[in-house]
Design a protein around this motif. Structure first.
Motif, PDB file in Angstrom:
ATOM      1  N   GLU A 314      34.246  38.803  43.864  1.00 28.94           N
ATOM      2  CA  GLU A 314      35.085  39.387  45.248  1.00 28.94           C
ATOM      3  C   GLU A 314      34.872  40.822  46.041  1.00 28.94           C
ATOM      4  O   GLU A 314      34.182  41.145  46.987  1.00 28.94           O
ATOM      5  CB  GLU A 314      36.364  39.552  45.063  1.00 28.94           C
ATOM      6  N   LYS A 315      33.566  41.897  44.882  1.00 29.03           N
ATOM      7  CA  LYS A 315      33.146  42.812  44.871  1.00 29.03           C
ATOM      8  C   LYS A 315      32.173  42.350  45.274  1.00 29.03           C
ATOM      9  O   LYS A 315      31.193  43.461  45.861  1.00 29.03           O
ATOM     10  CB  LYS A 315      33.600  43.779  43.382  1.00 29.03           C
ATOM     11  N   ALA A 317      30.597  39.978  48.015  1.00 31.28           N
ATOM     12  CA  ALA A 317      30.893  39.855  48.460  1.00 31.28           C
ATOM     13  C   ALA A 317      31.383  40.617  49.454  1.00 31.28           C
ATOM     14  O   ALA A 317      30.477  41.172  50.026  1.00 31.28           O
ATOM     15  CB  ALA A 317      31.860  38.852  48.497  1.00 31.28           C
ATOM     16  N   ALA A 318      32.369  41.783  48.950  1.00 27.79           N
ATOM     17  CA  ALA A 318      32.354  42.976  49.896  1.00 27.79           C
ATOM     18  C   ALA A 318      31.559  44.375  49.893  1.00 27.79           C
ATOM     19  O   ALA A 318      31.441  44.848  50.943  1.00 27.79           O
ATOM     20  CB  ALA A 318      33.734  43.581  49.033  1.00 27.79           C
ATOM     21  N   ALA A 319      30.467  43.492  49.106  1.00 23.34           N
ATOM     22  CA  ALA A 319      28.998  44.575  48.990  1.00 23.34           C
ATOM     23  C   ALA A 319      28.115  43.979  49.742  1.00 23.34           C
ATOM     24  O   ALA A 319      26.822  44.535  49.666  1.00 23.34           O
ATOM     25  CB  ALA A 319      28.993  45.065  47.284  1.00 23.34           C
ATOM     26  N   ASP A 320      28.525  43.126  50.142  1.00 30.40           N
ATOM     27  CA  ASP A 320      28.025  42.274  51.240  1.00 30.40           C
ATOM     28  C   ASP A 320      26.385  42.362  50.661  1.00 30.40           C
ATOM     29  O   ASP A 320      25.140  41.917  51.268  1.00 30.40           O
ATOM     30  CB  ASP A 320      27.296  43.170  52.555  1.00 30.40           C
ATOM     31  N   SER A 345      33.768  30.500  45.405  1.00 21.41           N
ATOM     32  CA  SER A 345      33.203  31.722  46.135  1.00 21.41           C
ATOM     33  C   SER A 345      32.275  32.589  45.753  1.00 21.41           C
ATOM     34  O   SER A 345      30.996  33.140  46.712  1.00 21.41           O
ATOM     35  CB  SER A 345      33.885  32.536  45.819  1.00 21.41           C
TER      36      SER A 345
END
Length: 371
Positions: A314-315, A317-320, A345
């Motif tokens: 998830e992190k 993904a959050a950092a693109d 994911s």
């Protein structure tokens, strides 16, 4: 330093100097530990001494199994691991040293190669490696052990600027030395004061993490294909510490720098995990092999917790972050993105390079081992 007669006075002089050492010794030379501890004042010199003799013990000390148990590279990895342990206990990095010794002495079983001893010394400013070739005809195992121990003490004395007598070698024996002084910025990586070294690409968007030991045609073709797909030049990234490999030293770093050459931009970092790399390079596309992506999904890197693994994804993904995934041969089978077992994911962050666009069955390890 061609040749040292060990004596208590020399050890006493070592103990009188401000330098402190962590020692890691295997295969031979371990009697140096008793020599050093047997002279008053050893607590001023020795932080810790260990003998990781069994293969599993050595792998645990280094963080991974070395390619060869007895080699200069293994001695250097031991020295770097010892240096990092020294840093845990001493804040004055200018006066701490890690010393590693890996030896293959006369034995009662068949063994290829010469009897030899590799000793490495790691400081914040330099990596030094010594290779001692021993005579199995002029020296029995006890005598070989003695000369390895004498050399260990001599190297410690030399590091502290202490003059000493030379080691007596037989005509067929030899001692050689190589060293690498740290380039600007490298010591700050190991101090934790620098996240990455200078490179030529401003705001890099295509990252190629790897060991590049050595750089080969597969790496170069991956870079070509990735640029064609993304439109970006690749920044090669080598972490000085790696989750699955022994730590790099300055000789390693110089060899990697020279092996990559001026064609590609290179940075050294202190970011062993992809979470840490994502902090340094948010929004980047990471070039990875399918085997690397599969490892990212393994819970053993997240304290065996699916929840911690999923949180890390998830992190990312959050950092693109995205992954450009190249197929690899694993157990004689070509494995692309579609063939590996990873959470959805993580798959959602990944783009596959087809086998038609890239397949080169070559690996750095096979090249190193001559396969």
């Amino acid at each position: 330093m061609s040749n040292v007669v060990l004596d208590r006075a020399l050890i006493s002089r070592i103990h009188d100097q401000p330098g402190k050492f962590v020692l890691a010794i295997t295969g031979g030379g371990s009697s140096a530990i008793a020599d050093l501890l047997g002279v008053a004042g050893a607590s001023r010199t020795i932080i810790e001494a260990t003998v990781p003799y069994a293969a599993d013990a050595l792998a645990s000390y280094l963080g991974a199994y070395p390619d060869h148990a007895c080699s200069g590279k293994t001695a250097r990895a031991m020295a770097m691991a010892a240096f990092q342990r020294a840093r845990r206990f001493e804040s004055d990095v200018a006066n701490i040293y890690g010393l590693g010794c890996s030896a293959a002495l006369t034995t009662d079983r068949d063994r290829k190669g010469s009897d030899r001893c590799y000793i490495a010394l790691q400081s914040i400013n330099a990596t030094r490696e010594y290779t001692l070739t021993l005579s199995r005809f002029q020296r029995d195992r006890q005598a070989q052990e003695r000369v390895c121990a004498e050399l260990i003490v001599a190297i410690m004395a030399q590091a502290l600027g202490i003059d000493h007598e030379s080691l007596n070698l037989h005509a067929e024996e030899s001692l050689s030395e190589s060293s690498q002084v740290a380039a600007p910025g490298w010591p700050d990586l190991f101090r934790g004061q620098l996240a990455l070294t200078n490179h030529r690409i401003e705001h890099p968007k295509l990252l190629f993490p790897g060991a590049f030991n050595p750089m080969h045609t597969g790496h170069r073709e991956m870079i070509r294909v990735a640029k064609a797909l993304t439109g970006h030049d690749a920044l090669l990234e080598i972490s000085t510490f790696n989750v699955d490999k022994p730590p790099l030293d300055y000789i390693d770093m110089q060899e990697r720098y020279e092996g990559i050459g001026e064609t590609y931009s290179l940075t050294f970092t202190n970011a062993p995990t992809f979470m840490e790399k994502a902090v340094l390079f948010p929004g980047a596309v990471f070039m990875v092999g399918s085997d690397t992506l599969e490892r990212i999904a393994q819970t053993r890197y997240y304290r065996d917790s699916d929840e911690q693994r999923d949180l890390a994804i998830e992190k990312l993904a959050a950092a693109d972050i995205r992954f450009l995934v190249f197929g690899r041969v694993v157990n004689d089978e070509f494995m692309g993105l579609e063939a590996i077992d990873i959470p959805q994911s993580l798959r959602a962050l990944s783009d596959a390079v087809s086998e038609q666009d890239f397949r080169l069955d070559v690996s750095s390890r096979a090249i190193r081992l001559g396969d």
